[in-house]
Design an enzyme around this catalytic site. Sequence first.
Site, PDB file in Angstrom:
ATOM      1  N   LYS A 186       0.085   4.267  -0.239  1.00 32.46           N
ATOM      2  CA  LYS A 186      -0.536   5.443   0.389  1.00 32.46           C
ATOM      3  C   LYS A 186      -0.297   6.691  -0.491  1.00 32.46           C
ATOM      4  O   LYS A 186      -0.300   6.572  -1.707  1.00 32.46           O
ATOM      5  CB  LYS A 186      -0.020   5.596   1.826  1.00 32.46           C
ATOM      6  CG  LYS A 186      -0.209   4.296   2.623  1.00 32.46           C
ATOM      7  CD  LYS A 186      -0.007   4.422   4.107  1.00 32.46           C
ATOM      8  CE  LYS A 186      -0.244   3.074   4.779  1.00 32.46           C
ATOM      9  NZ  LYS A 186      -0.173   3.118   6.231  1.00 32.46           N
ATOM     10  N   SER A 225       3.402  -2.523  10.195  1.00 32.98           N
ATOM     11  CA  SER A 225       4.853  -2.605  10.410  1.00 32.98           C
ATOM     12  C   SER A 225       5.456  -3.938   9.954  1.00 32.98           C
ATOM     13  O   SER A 225       6.373  -4.474  10.592  1.00 32.98           O
ATOM     14  CB  SER A 225       5.196  -2.311  11.867  1.00 32.98           C
ATOM     15  OG  SER A 225       4.787  -0.995  12.216  1.00 32.98           O
ATOM     16  N   GLU A 278      -5.459  -5.390  10.117  1.00 31.13           N
ATOM     17  CA  GLU A 278      -4.456  -4.373  10.408  1.00 31.13           C
ATOM     18  C   GLU A 278      -4.768  -3.719  11.750  1.00 31.13           C
ATOM     19  O   GLU A 278      -5.595  -2.799  11.817  1.00 31.13           O
ATOM     20  CB  GLU A 278      -4.456  -3.284   9.316  1.00 31.13           C
ATOM     21  CG  GLU A 278      -4.120  -3.807   7.941  1.00 31.13           C
ATOM     22  CD  GLU A 278      -3.503  -2.723   7.057  1.00 31.13           C
ATOM     23  OE1 GLU A 278      -2.456  -2.996   6.459  1.00 31.13           O
ATOM     24  OE2 GLU A 278      -4.043  -1.598   6.988  1.00 31.13           O
ATOM     25  N   HIS A 321      -9.535   0.941   4.574  1.00 35.81           N
ATOM     26  CA  HIS A 321      -8.291   1.081   5.333  1.00 35.81           C
ATOM     27  C   HIS A 321      -8.551   1.957   6.571  1.00 35.81           C
ATOM     28  O   HIS A 321      -9.361   2.877   6.517  1.00 35.81           O
ATOM     29  CB  HIS A 321      -7.212   1.709   4.440  1.00 35.81           C
ATOM     30  CG  HIS A 321      -5.859   1.666   5.080  1.00 35.81           C
ATOM     31  ND1 HIS A 321      -5.449   2.597   6.008  1.00 35.81           N
ATOM     32  CD2 HIS A 321      -4.841   0.775   4.958  1.00 35.81           C
ATOM     33  CE1 HIS A 321      -4.232   2.282   6.407  1.00 35.81           C
ATOM     34  NE2 HIS A 321      -3.835   1.185   5.792  1.00 35.81           N
ATOM     35  N   GLU A 327      -6.970   4.310   7.821  1.00 36.95           N
ATOM     36  CA  GLU A 327      -6.779   5.746   7.590  1.00 36.95           C
ATOM     37  C   GLU A 327      -8.022   6.341   6.925  1.00 36.95           C
ATOM     38  O   GLU A 327      -8.408   7.476   7.208  1.00 36.95           O
ATOM     39  CB  GLU A 327      -5.513   5.972   6.742  1.00 36.95           C
ATOM     40  CG  GLU A 327      -4.255   5.713   7.569  1.00 36.95           C
ATOM     41  CD  GLU A 327      -3.056   5.225   6.779  1.00 36.95           C
ATOM     42  OE1 GLU A 327      -3.037   5.353   5.538  1.00 36.95           O
ATOM     43  OE2 GLU A 327      -2.119   4.703   7.422  1.00 36.95           O
ATOM     44  N   GLY A 369       2.398   1.954  10.914  1.00 36.92           N
ATOM     45  CA  GLY A 369       3.321   3.091  10.846  1.00 36.92           C
ATOM     46  C   GLY A 369       3.998   3.412  12.167  1.00 36.92           C
ATOM     47  O   GLY A 369       4.594   4.471  12.324  1.00 36.92           O
ATOM     48  N   ASN A 409       0.872  -1.184   0.000  1.00 33.45           N
ATOM     49  CA  ASN A 409       0.000   0.000   0.000  1.00 33.45           C
ATOM     50  C   ASN A 409       0.901   1.224   0.000  1.00 33.45           C
ATOM     51  O   ASN A 409       1.509   1.546   1.017  1.00 33.45           O
ATOM     52  CB  ASN A 409      -0.894  -0.042   1.247  1.00 33.45           C
ATOM     53  CG  ASN A 409      -1.756   1.207   1.379  1.00 33.45           C
ATOM     54  OD1 ASN A 409      -1.780   2.054   0.481  1.00 33.45           O
ATOM     55  ND2 ASN A 409      -2.453   1.328   2.490  1.00 33.45           N
TER      56      ASN A 409
HETATM   57  P1  13P Z   1       3.002   0.171   7.727  1.00 30.47           P
HETATM   58  O1  13P Z   1       3.512  -1.100   7.083  1.00 30.47           O
HETATM   59  O2  13P Z   1       3.744   1.391   7.311  1.00 30.47           O
HETATM   60  O3  13P Z   1       2.868   0.002   9.212  1.00 30.47           O
HETATM   61  O4  13P Z   1       1.515   0.390   7.171  1.00 30.47           O
HETATM   62  C1  13P Z   1       0.623  -0.679   7.185  1.00 30.47           C
HETATM   63  C2  13P Z   1      -0.566  -0.327   6.384  1.00 30.47           C
HETATM   64  O5  13P Z   1      -1.325   0.568   6.734  1.00 30.47           O
HETATM   65  C3  13P Z   1      -0.789  -1.045   5.122  1.00 30.47           C
HETATM   66  O6  13P Z   1      -2.049  -0.800   4.613  1.00 30.47           O
END
Ligand code: 13P
Length: 253
Positions: free
Chosen positions: A11, A213, A167, A95, A97, A173, A9
């Site tokens: 982002k 992560s 997740e 997601h 976010e 993150g 992803n």
């Molecule tokens: P990270 O791997 O940066 O923690 O992000 C995970 C994520 O949100 C994947 O969709």
Amino acid sequence: MRTPLIAGNWKMFKTVAEAAAAVRQLGELVSGVTGVDVVVAPTFTAIHAAAQAASGTRIGIAGQNLYWEKEGAFTGEISGGMLKEAGAAWVIIGHSERRALFGETDLTVNRKIGAAFASALTPIVCIGETLDQRERHETFDVLDTQIRQGLEGLTGNDLVRLVIAYEPVWAIGTGRTASPAQAGEAHAHIRTRLRQWFGADAGDQCRILYGGSVKPENIAELIAQPDVDGGLVGGASLDPKGFAEIVRKARPA
Ligand code: 13P
């Protein structure tokens, strides 16, 4: 037997040129790696170029979101058909976010899954608890609600056409990965519910990815958990070399 899937992803990172270059490099790096499906999700503007760069490689392209209407006065939105036309075959839905920053709910997730199916896109449906919810021991209840409402009205036949991504929000993150035991426990719970609510066969066939992560250093121990079928990778997917290493380490033993 579920084929492992590693999805990146991206982002809101990478320009059109950067995305195309990363896909080309990744395509070369994973060309000989069999037995793992590989997907990356660029920004909307980079999907077409990324899909062209992916042609002839084993990399699939995903959107990071979609809207459920086909077209219309919906400023700023993108339909499933538009994603498909641009070259995507997959789409990330719900997601954390999007849920936290853009008001998405299990109801919108449900509508978006329907729209993805209508455009022959494979949904990657994200679920997961916040730190507060985990500390209040609500993790399983939260997952149950997200599965029940997000997947409402779907059949076992639908379930095998989508992918779930677990997740935990506190692991995204933050560098704080769920331990393999924590991931394994949550995935086993999700699998149990999928089997109960959609039938044992469909529940067994549906892939459940772990996200939060994921790195080259921890993918092997995560994917060693029986119900972890791959990863949805954020930060560590931006570097093609590191991401290719994650793909290699996800190969079935
Ligand atoms: P990270 O791997 O940066 O923690 O992000 C995970 C994520 O949100 C994947 O969709």
